[in-house]
Design an enzyme around this catalytic site. Sequence first.
Site, PDB file in Angstrom:
ATOM      1  N   LYS A   1       0.842  -1.204   0.000  1.00 49.65           N
ATOM      2  CA  LYS A   1       0.000   0.000   0.000  1.00 49.65           C
ATOM      3  C   LYS A   1       0.876   1.253   0.000  1.00 49.65           C
ATOM      4  O   LYS A   1       0.611   2.219  -0.711  1.00 49.65           O
ATOM      5  CB  LYS A   1      -0.929   0.004   1.225  1.00 49.65           C
ATOM      6  CG  LYS A   1      -2.067  -1.016   1.125  1.00 49.65           C
ATOM      7  CD  LYS A   1      -2.821  -1.176   2.433  1.00 49.65           C
ATOM      8  CE  LYS A   1      -3.788  -2.351   2.339  1.00 49.65           C
ATOM      9  NZ  LYS A   1      -4.426  -2.691   3.610  1.00 49.65           N
TER      10      LYS A   1
ATOM     11  N   GLN B   1      -4.601  -1.852   9.796  1.00 51.54           N
ATOM     12  CA  GLN B   1      -4.413  -3.169   9.180  1.00 51.54           C
ATOM     13  C   GLN B   1      -4.945  -4.266  10.105  1.00 51.54           C
ATOM     14  O   GLN B   1      -4.643  -4.294  11.290  1.00 51.54           O
ATOM     15  CB  GLN B   1      -2.918  -3.381   8.885  1.00 51.54           C
ATOM     16  CG  GLN B   1      -2.614  -4.625   8.084  1.00 51.54           C
ATOM     17  CD  GLN B   1      -3.186  -4.598   6.668  1.00 51.54           C
ATOM     18  OE1 GLN B   1      -3.140  -3.585   5.985  1.00 51.54           O
ATOM     19  NE2 GLN B   1      -3.744  -5.706   6.235  1.00 51.54           N
TER      20      GLN B   1
ATOM     21  N   ASP C   1     -11.060   3.111   4.542  1.00 48.60           N
ATOM     22  CA  ASP C   1     -11.411   1.700   4.353  1.00 48.60           C
ATOM     23  C   ASP C   1     -12.929   1.530   4.362  1.00 48.60           C
ATOM     24  O   ASP C   1     -13.435   0.471   3.975  1.00 48.60           O
ATOM     25  CB  ASP C   1     -10.819   0.835   5.482  1.00 48.60           C
ATOM     26  CG  ASP C   1      -9.588   0.053   5.033  1.00 48.60           C
ATOM     27  OD1 ASP C   1      -9.379  -0.069   3.810  1.00 48.60           O
ATOM     28  OD2 ASP C   1      -8.853  -0.444   5.907  1.00 48.60           O
TER      29      ASP C   1
END
Length: 305
Positions: free
Chosen positions: A52, A96, A119
């Site tokens: 990422k 994460q 997200d």
Amino acid sequence: MSAEIIDGKKIAAEIRQRLKEEIAADTHEDLPVLAVVLVGENPASQIYVRNKKKAAEEIGMGCEVVEFAESIGENALLHSLEELNENPHINGIIVQQPLPSQINLQKVLEAILPEKDVDGFSPYNAGLLQIKDPSAIVAATPKAVLTLLQKQLGDLSGKHAVIIGRSNIVGKPLALLLLNHDCTVTIAHSKTKNLSALCQEADILVCATGKAKMVKKDWVKKGAVVIDVGINRLENGKLCGDVDFDEVQKHAAAITPVPGGVGPMTIAMLLENTWEAFKKQKNQEKTCHCGHHHDCCCHSHKSHE
Ligand code: NAD
């Protein structure tokens, strides 16, 4: 007949190129910045985070990886999220997963400011998607699947989509997204009966179970579009999806490969969400006249209530 292979890698590269050009042409003084919170040393998570960061930096976006030891307490993690929420140089925040067991994931997701929740996992953005509010930040993987389907099929209206998997990060938000695009949606899961017969009804079949090669040729209607979200590692070290690609390829109209399908698209969508969040935040700064830049009405949860 052999299916068309939907080249997620190529489509994702095109999207990243567009984002790169848009960021280069942007006249704001600062760059969009994504913060990635990484707890512990899970090797898979470390690879995902590294990918990422690399993808962000390649398009001219900043990426700050904020790392914590596996043993971090919940309050300390929540406190760090609060700091990122308040930091005007950070436009997107992701945490994460998986998180260690002492941390309540729901509390963490709720702690991220909705406009920085790139997200789309916070209850607030999940709720906006549910009521079809166009300002919802939509989770990257469902958005990736939608984008691939629209590219392949154009208008999705009236198509019967069967989604195998009902997780909060893939199956459920994807079902809502496709419903919002006028598909007729069936959600299947581990307790579903007659799964193969159900799948045979699908114009669009999406599999997100984490069960290697579970979707077989005779599950797929001739001419269906098959999207494989699964990422599974075989004993020989190779990656494969939830669909038996070699079999199904002969039957479907189009299919995504693993790797090279949904995976690269997911990263591109995360970058797009961060870029969109940056632009929205800059606009809010412009339209806010209270003079208290970062604590003003525009930057608090209250503006959404
Ligand atoms: P999850 O484990 O949270 O959910 C799996 C779902 O599949 C559950 O709803 C379960 O009911 C269903 N399921 C499991 N076995 C089944 C069976 N035999 N029959 C029918 N349904 C079954 O997983 P998730 O987080 O949604 O991820 C699913 C897969 O997608 C994993 O392989 C994951 O690695 C992959 N994934 C890929 C990306 C990407 O970027 N490509 C992103 C997220 C997840």
